[in-house]
Write an enzyme that holds these catalytic residues in place. Structure first.
Site, mmCIF file in Angstrom:
data_model
loop_
_atom_site.group_PDB
_atom_site.id
_atom_site.type_symbol
_atom_site.label_atom_id
_atom_site.label_comp_id
_atom_site.label_asym_id
_atom_site.label_seq_id
_atom_site.Cartn_x
_atom_site.Cartn_y
_atom_site.Cartn_z
ATOM 1 N N LEU A 56 18.647 -19.006 11.203
ATOM 2 C CA LEU A 56 18.145 -20.287 11.712
ATOM 3 C C LEU A 56 18.073 -20.340 13.232
ATOM 4 C CD1 LEU A 56 19.876 -22.571 9.091
ATOM 5 C CD2 LEU A 56 17.425 -22.164 9.336
ATOM 6 N N SER A 65 16.230 -6.643 39.600
ATOM 7 C CA SER A 65 17.160 -5.581 39.206
ATOM 8 C C SER A 65 16.518 -4.615 38.223
ATOM 9 C CB SER A 65 18.411 -6.175 38.556
ATOM 10 O OG SER A 65 19.202 -6.840 39.502
ATOM 11 N N GLU A 110 18.151 -15.082 27.174
ATOM 12 C CA GLU A 110 17.675 -13.844 26.558
ATOM 13 C C GLU A 110 17.177 -14.056 25.137
ATOM 14 O OE1 GLU A 110 20.650 -14.269 28.007
ATOM 15 O OE2 GLU A 110 20.419 -13.125 29.868
ATOM 16 N N ASP A 129 30.453 -3.697 39.496
ATOM 17 C CA ASP A 129 30.302 -5.002 38.858
ATOM 18 C C ASP A 129 31.239 -5.175 37.662
ATOM 19 O OD1 ASP A 129 28.638 -6.582 40.388
ATOM 20 O OD2 ASP A 129 26.795 -5.825 39.474
ATOM 21 N N GLN A 163 29.040 -6.268 32.886
ATOM 22 C CA GLN A 163 27.647 -5.928 33.201
ATOM 23 C C GLN A 163 27.237 -4.560 32.655
ATOM 24 O OE1 GLN A 163 26.382 -8.679 35.348
ATOM 25 N NE2 GLN A 163 28.401 -9.298 34.655
ATOM 26 N N LEU A 174 21.153 -33.453 5.788
ATOM 27 C CA LEU A 174 22.162 -32.730 5.007
ATOM 28 C C LEU A 174 22.126 -31.246 5.342
ATOM 29 C CD1 LEU A 174 21.723 -34.481 1.518
ATOM 30 C CD2 LEU A 174 23.557 -34.836 3.183
#
Lengths: 610, 610
Positions: free
Chosen positions: B118, B339, B360, B417, B421, B179
């Site tokens: 869903l 990037s 995303e 980082d 990442q 519902l």
């Protein structure tokens, strides 16, 4: 300027200076992101929050989740200012030898959950706030968010949940600096649209200038008085605030200042220091911690050999029983409690059952927050739908947090509902994380035992259950330690070892009987613990059965049981024949699908004799 | 009653009857979910949408995405009513032998993307609507959603994006039946709160009674006139509408009627049929399709051997070049274009570059919609952040849709980082899907070639790129077919084969040179195509080098290169020694981390000599 204001103003300036200094020393990082939030954080930490810098994990202390994890240098500077870190250590930022990582992780005692994947902090904050309710504590939870990260849907899942739970101890602070990584944010400084959105999701909203300390202090004060709903403080800020050549300018995201720029910037900031008219602010201590009620012993399972019980149903009874024994246990649902049977927990522990509707990300994120604060959360849904929360699961692994994910309806054995409801990559997801335990019970006794083992283990666990009813095959006193397996059929003349779990264990047993009728013996292993895995027993079985190891699993071929067994036995020079779902499946009857996709007893017989 | 209304009313009644009949025949499924939306769908399909039942994939036809995929029987009944399916086939629902699966998949010609997980349909709808803009077509896109699924954050990502893109050809229809699966939805019939939320996200909102045909028709009519923003039709409905013992009653979710109940229900529904005063409604045909401009040839890469170019940067130039050659190519970003270097595409094709900010899920969902309508979408972000869209990627695999995901910043080689990442489980995610192609270029030439190969291949592809600059090692004329590999070092005396890709290929080359200085030869393989994989060449290399195969990868141990190679060579009785990231990593310099976590040249040398 009042003594408090002058002190806070200088703290904010120092936070900016330290953020710049640390990122320049590291030659990477996000100084301007820290600078926009420095006033908000100075006021929060040194004029509002109640905590103990010497014991950041104090169970009654207010929480701060730094959802915009790239502002880590700001967080570290705050804790240094509070005395928890020597200030001179701040320039160790991002060094391999330091715990001051590029983005915050719980390697630091004041970090509850790792951040750095944006849009996750508010969900964790929901969990922290639910835990306050669980232990009856008045502690408050604050979440510092960037404006850019509110594009993540997970933020709105968390917003809706916080409203549903009426979490008035939760306060989101939005640092609306209008600049994303690569361009201005969608809404830039349009605070009115933010206000309308957060209000629409049921939050009390306070809009302020995020660089005006009196406004900030008023907002925190006001938020404490709001009852029955969470508060969002929308703060208009400027990225790079306080330095003329960074303030509100593009192309500064994720860039440290050069040494020369740093010196110029610090000079500018030092000129902003004001005379202080009072001493350093005192951080109020939280009330003394109260011990949690101790967990009671759990009675052994009460099943009868041969009874038909789906492992998903045994899971429901098991967590209900566990919840009675241990007040730390909580269950979380995403509107499938009647399929996963977590409704059995709700029936006996309604106050520790949390409904997130169809929103798996906030369910897992809230579980992370709950776990970080001492609860033992069991979020459950269809195993397929845990992929919706895969990034949260990734961050849960980085956090090493104590969550127990339970995914039901694994594999093609669910039948008619079709591939969208079939989990066939859930073990690939769970076992990829090196610190995750991955369990796969085949019968009700094993399920109940593994639920207790999962709760006793401190760290992230994934449990996979199945939809079809399967017979109870283990005695109620059987033990199932993590990292173990069960050899369920064995003779001296076994020509091969077949390794299954869940529904395929019963296919292996059928194959065993069919082969036996033909005079062929096979060893059958129940691999209930996929990670960690009992490599020694697998190698022993392989060596005892002509080196023939056959795995059969209701999972795609990559990242499941076959790969796990292959990794375990490779050092002994053994290879594995993998039987798994080879393609995208389709609707059909469970038995039809097991056979069609090559994991039924018939195929196992062929693999052994072929 | 007008001829149109009487006809639509009877169609709606027939849709209810067929939904009940099919689910009772299947003995599973969701009849009451279909019944709430029957009036909405009768009016949409037979009085509003423009399409060709004989050619559902007509490029100019209006689209319907059934986001509430469990209403599949309703969708099938609609297409039967339109003449695309023989009515008597509807009771084949959920049979293994039928394409009428439990939830819709593109095995059916009228399904663009699989639904059933869903909250995904609206994102796909955004993609369909963006494609209309790409090809300059006036076709409209409708998305039927359940109220329960609006708890998914992905819905709000899609809502924000549709507003940002001003998609006035997009219309969401919310079947608010109050519902959920296990309980009432959070907001139940509180249409006002829904209205406030959708308005807050910039949508034009029309609230109606979803069983009142004149209101429904008016709403569709009105939606066509709205310019510059998408429309949400909020329809108050009753689950199980039309049958006294199912209407608005709990505990009917996902339950078919018994045969006796079915007969009673059909009797009740038949009594609701009205006399028709006109013929069957005519579905307006779409305008004739216009051919897309043909793709031009692409010039070979233009790199120099030894030049230092990060594969992420080569990716950016490659898609820009590809976009010039082929108008179907589009690029999608989540605020990291500077990037991933997708900004190079934006610079030359701004009209085919779509910005989703930090969201995303909608980026990947929209890519699915674009791909389903003929575009070749390249969504890109940090590889780690594709896990945020893992469930969309799972559904993309089920859809077999033509998307090209490109994840940058793979592995610990990103350095400072830190782990949040670092993508270390992205191949586990991608290769789990049996129909995904998974690619991992090591140099710029290979990257550019693989981008073109990915675009030429019809189906889902994942491309992994790296952050550090690495030398160009291939001639510009080198070819990189999918499913291939490159033997980059080879002699007759090789004692082992080391298999790497990305940054580890260069570690393997370093190890090769160090070992050579000691008089030890190794074979080095660049495994640029992880899935499909060149099993024959791997086996050949293994056999030629004493059966010693060593994989080295900047990925966790489960689900990566090592497992892929092990699966490929197991049939030949060969095992693999896997060098991979064994634990949750931390911040540090790239070289420090490669060495600390055991994948540097030094470790390879030790593995070969040890």
């Amino acid at each position: 300027m009042s003594p408090q204001l002058s002190s806070l103003k200088n703290i904010a300036t120092r936070l900016r200076i330290e953020s710049i200094r640390a990122t320049t020393a590291a030659a990477s990082g996000h100084p301007t992101t820290c600078m926009s939030a420095a006033d908000l954080m100075a006021a929060l930490f040194f004029a509002d929050m109640r905590f103990d810098p010497k014991n950041p994990q104090h169970p009654e202390a207010d929480r701060l989740v730094m959802s915009k994890g790239h502002a880590a240098p700001l967080l570290y500077a705050m804790w240094a200012e509070a005395g928890a870190i020597p200030r001179e250590r701040l320039t160790d930022l991002r060094l391999f030898t330091s715990n001051l990582e590029g983005h915050p992780t719980p390697r630091l005692p004041f970090v509850d959950v790792a951040t750095g994947s944006l849009g996750q902090g508010l969900a964790a904050g929901v969990g922290c706030a639910l835990n306050a309710r669980r232990i009856g504590s008045p502690y408050r939870t604050y979440v510092l968010m960037g404006d850019g990260e509110t594009a993540e849907g997970s933020v709105w899942e968390a917003a809706a949940s916080a409203h549903f739970f009426k979490l008035d101890s939760l306060c989101a602070i939005l640092d609306v600096n209008a600049l994303g990584q690569s361009r201005p944010t969608e809404l830039q400084h349009d605070l009115e649209t933010y206000r309308v959105r957060w209000s629409a999701f049921g939050w009390h909203v306070i809009s302020i200038d995020g660089h005006d300390l009196p406004q900030i202090l008023d907002a925190y004060q006001k938020a404490r008085t709001i009852k029955g709903q969470p508060t969002a403080i929308l703060a208009r800020t400027l990225k790079g605030k306080g330095v003329s050549f960074t303030e509100n300018l593009p192309n500064w995201h994720g860039k440290p200042l050069s040494k020369e720029q740093m010196e110029k910037a610090i000079e500018e900031l030092n000129r902003q220091m004001v005379p202080e008219t009072g001493g350093a602010p005192k951080i109020p201590a939280p009330p003394p911690p109260r011990p949690e009620a101790a967990a009671k012993n759990i009675a052994p399972p009460q099943f009868k050999l041969g009874d038909m019980v789906a492992t998903r149903e045994a899971y429901g009874s098991a967590i209900a029983k566990l919840g009675t024994a241990d007040p730390r246990v909580v269950a979380l649902d995403a509107d499938v409690k009647n399929s996963t049977f977590s409704e059995k927990f709700e029936a006996v522990h309604p106050d520790r059952f949390f409904q997130f509707f169809i929103a798996e990300q906030v369910m897992v994120g809230a579980a992370m927050g709950l776990a970080a604060r001492g609860a033992i959360p069991f979020p459950s849904t269809f195993a397929a739908f845990f992929t919706r929360a895969a990034d949260f699961i990734r961050m849960a692994a980085i956090s090493g947090v104590n969550i127990k994910l339970a995914g039901s309806h694994a594999g093609v054995s669910i039948g008619e509902d079709g591939p969208s409801q079939m989990a066939l990559e859930d073990f690939a997801m769970a076992t990829a994380q090196p610190n995750f335990v991955a369990l796969y019970p085949s019968d009700a006794v094993c399920t109940e035992r593994l639920v207790a083992e999962a709760a006793a283990f401190v760290g992230p666990v994934y449990i996979r259950t199945s939809r079809p009813k399967t017979p109870v095959i283990y005695d109620n006193n059987e033990q199932f330690p993590l990292g173990g397996l069960k050899v369920v059929r064995k003779s001296e003349k076994d020509v091969a070892t077949v390794i299954g779990a869940g529904v395929t264990l019963f296919e292996a047993l059928k194959a065993h009987d069919e082969l036996k009728a033909k005079g062929i013996s096979i060893r059958v292993i129940d691999l209930y613990s996929v990670q960690p895995i009992d490599a020694a027993s697998l190698i022993e079985a392989g060596k005892a059965t002509n080196g023939r190891l056959i795995t059969v699993e209701d999972h795609y071929i990559s990242g499941g049981l076959g790969d796990a067994v292959a990794r375990a036995v490779a050092p002994a020079g053994l290879t594995v024949r993998r039987m798994a779902i080879p393609e995208i499946p389709r609707s059909g009857k469970p038995d039809e699908l097991l056979d069609k996709f090559g994991i039924s007893a018939r195929h196992i017989v062929n693999a052994v004799t072929g």
